[in-house]
Design an enzyme around this catalytic site. Structure first.
Site, PDB file in Angstrom:
ATOM      1  N   CYS A  59       0.847  -1.202   0.000  1.00 41.22           N
ATOM      2  CA  CYS A  59       0.000   0.000   0.000  1.00 41.22           C
ATOM      3  C   CYS A  59       0.881   1.250   0.000  1.00 41.22           C
ATOM      4  O   CYS A  59       0.585   2.225  -0.698  1.00 41.22           O
ATOM      5  CB  CYS A  59      -0.919   0.022   1.218  1.00 41.22           C
ATOM      6  SG  CYS A  59      -2.359  -1.055   1.077  1.00 41.22           S
ATOM      7  N   ASN A  65       1.363 -16.324  -4.838  1.00 39.25           N
ATOM      8  CA  ASN A  65       1.437 -17.207  -3.683  1.00 39.25           C
ATOM      9  C   ASN A  65       0.331 -16.839  -2.706  1.00 39.25           C
ATOM     10  O   ASN A  65       0.099 -15.656  -2.450  1.00 39.25           O
ATOM     11  CB  ASN A  65       2.805 -17.070  -3.008  1.00 39.25           C
ATOM     12  CG  ASN A  65       3.937 -17.533  -3.909  1.00 39.25           C
ATOM     13  OD1 ASN A  65       3.801 -18.528  -4.606  1.00 39.25           O
ATOM     14  ND2 ASN A  65       5.034 -16.792  -3.911  1.00 39.25           N
ATOM     15  N   THR A  85       4.632 -13.895   1.743  1.00 36.68           N
ATOM     16  CA  THR A  85       5.240 -13.119   2.829  1.00 36.68           C
ATOM     17  C   THR A  85       4.636 -11.729   2.949  1.00 36.68           C
ATOM     18  O   THR A  85       4.681 -11.135   4.021  1.00 36.68           O
ATOM     19  CB  THR A  85       6.761 -12.992   2.633  1.00 36.68           C
ATOM     20  OG1 THR A  85       7.027 -12.387   1.367  1.00 36.68           O
ATOM     21  CG2 THR A  85       7.432 -14.354   2.697  1.00 36.68           C
ATOM     22  N   HIS A 101      -0.228  -9.937  -4.821  1.00 39.72           N
ATOM     23  CA  HIS A 101       0.734  -9.548  -5.852  1.00 39.72           C
ATOM     24  C   HIS A 101       0.959 -10.722  -6.775  1.00 39.72           C
ATOM     25  O   HIS A 101       0.927 -11.882  -6.356  1.00 39.72           O
ATOM     26  CB  HIS A 101       2.056  -9.090  -5.221  1.00 39.72           C
ATOM     27  CG  HIS A 101       2.602 -10.030  -4.196  1.00 39.72           C
ATOM     28  ND1 HIS A 101       2.110 -10.072  -2.905  1.00 39.72           N
ATOM     29  CD2 HIS A 101       3.559 -10.976  -4.271  1.00 39.72           C
ATOM     30  CE1 HIS A 101       2.757 -11.005  -2.235  1.00 39.72           C
ATOM     31  NE2 HIS A 101       3.639 -11.584  -3.031  1.00 39.72           N
ATOM     32  N   HIS A 114       3.724 -12.294  -9.310  1.00 42.03           N
ATOM     33  CA  HIS A 114       5.117 -12.279  -9.759  1.00 42.03           C
ATOM     34  C   HIS A 114       5.129 -12.560 -11.265  1.00 42.03           C
ATOM     35  O   HIS A 114       4.633 -13.607 -11.690  1.00 42.03           O
ATOM     36  CB  HIS A 114       5.928 -13.390  -9.085  1.00 42.03           C
ATOM     37  CG  HIS A 114       6.008 -13.302  -7.591  1.00 42.03           C
ATOM     38  ND1 HIS A 114       7.150 -12.882  -6.929  1.00 42.03           N
ATOM     39  CD2 HIS A 114       5.123 -13.620  -6.624  1.00 42.03           C
ATOM     40  CE1 HIS A 114       6.938 -12.943  -5.624  1.00 42.03           C
ATOM     41  NE2 HIS A 114       5.717 -13.392  -5.414  1.00 42.03           N
TER      42      HIS A 114
HETATM   43  P1  AMP Z   1       5.692 -13.468  -1.681  1.00 37.73           P
HETATM   44  O1  AMP Z   1       6.746 -14.311  -1.005  1.00 37.73           O
HETATM   45  O2  AMP Z   1       4.978 -14.168  -2.786  1.00 37.73           O
HETATM   46  O3  AMP Z   1       4.752 -12.843  -0.676  1.00 37.73           O
HETATM   47  O4  AMP Z   1       6.502 -12.315  -2.404  1.00 37.73           O
HETATM   48  C1  AMP Z   1       6.827 -11.100  -1.805  1.00 37.73           C
HETATM   49  C2  AMP Z   1       7.863 -10.474  -2.677  1.00 37.73           C
HETATM   50  O5  AMP Z   1       7.941  -9.097  -2.373  1.00 37.73           O
HETATM   51  C3  AMP Z   1       9.271 -11.046  -2.490  1.00 37.73           C
HETATM   52  O6  AMP Z   1       9.724 -11.572  -3.729  1.00 37.73           O
HETATM   53  C4  AMP Z   1      10.094  -9.833  -2.025  1.00 37.73           C
HETATM   54  O7  AMP Z   1      11.404  -9.836  -2.547  1.00 37.73           O
HETATM   55  C5  AMP Z   1       9.272  -8.675  -2.538  1.00 37.73           C
HETATM   56  N1  AMP Z   1       9.395  -7.420  -1.803  1.00 37.73           N
HETATM   57  C6  AMP Z   1       9.279  -7.232  -0.476  1.00 37.73           C
HETATM   58  N2  AMP Z   1       9.429  -5.933  -0.167  1.00 37.73           N
HETATM   59  C7  AMP Z   1       9.634  -5.283  -1.339  1.00 37.73           C
HETATM   60  C8  AMP Z   1       9.865  -3.916  -1.697  1.00 37.73           C
HETATM   61  N3  AMP Z   1       9.918  -2.928  -0.775  1.00 37.73           N
HETATM   62  N4  AMP Z   1      10.053  -3.605  -2.999  1.00 37.73           N
HETATM   63  C9  AMP Z   1      10.024  -4.582  -3.936  1.00 37.73           C
HETATM   64  N5  AMP Z   1       9.795  -5.885  -3.669  1.00 37.73           N
HETATM   65  C10 AMP Z   1       9.617  -6.235  -2.389  1.00 37.73           C
HETATM   66 ZN    ZN Z   2      -1.790  -3.244   1.104  1.00 38.77          ZN
END
Ligand code: AMP
Ligand code: ZN
Length: 112
Positions: free
Chosen positions: A6, A85, A93, A98, A100
């Site tokens: 956000c 995911n 995480t 989102h 990918h």
């Molecule tokens: P997920 O494990 O599917 O929730 O993916 C979360 C992704 O967000 C991971 O690949 C992280 O490297 C990425 N991520 C976390 N914080 C940031 C950020 N500030 N800018 C860009 N990517 C991020």
């Molecule tokens: Zn959000």
């Protein structure tokens, strides 16, 4: 709400944006696992695919942007992967949905 995506959508923290429109933003993953690793998110907060209104336009918007970015990154011919995911076992995480968009190398199937 204390949500990092956000904050990116609201320009409160910086990101390497590659696309933005009224509803969707896309930016480079901070920890890329492929030569192309872009995250595509709705600006509105939804925790995961489980919260998305499947009758609405959100998923249409996301897929439209995925196609635009794949074209921009020259991935149409060689192929790419689009992944969301959901929940703990899948390794989600960040609790703001989102997608990918991964490309530029070979991927295994089934995934690890
Ligand atoms: P997920 O494990 O599917 O929730 O993916 C979360 C992704 O967000 C991971 O690949 C992280 O490297 C990425 N991520 C976390 N914080 C940031 C950020 N500030 N800018 C860009 N990517 C991020
Ligand atoms: Zn959000």
């Amino acid at each position: 709400m204390d949500c990092i995506f956000c904050k990116i959508a609201n320009n409160e923290i910086p990101a390497s944006k590659v696309y933005e429109d009224e509803n969707v933003i896309a930016f480079k993953d901070i920890n890329p696992v492929a030569p192309v690793h872009i995250l595509i998110i709705p600006k509105k907060h939804y925790e995961s695919v489980l919260e998305i209104d499947t009758e609405g336009n959100i998923l249409n918007n996301i897929f439209k942007v995925a196609k635009i970015i794949a074209q921009q990154m020259n991935l149409i011919d060689e192929g790419f992967r689009l992944v969301t995911n959901t929940g703990e076992k899948a390794g989600q995480t960040v609790k703001h949905i989102h997608f990918h968009l991964l490309g530029g190398r070979d991927f295994q199937w089934p995934p690890g």
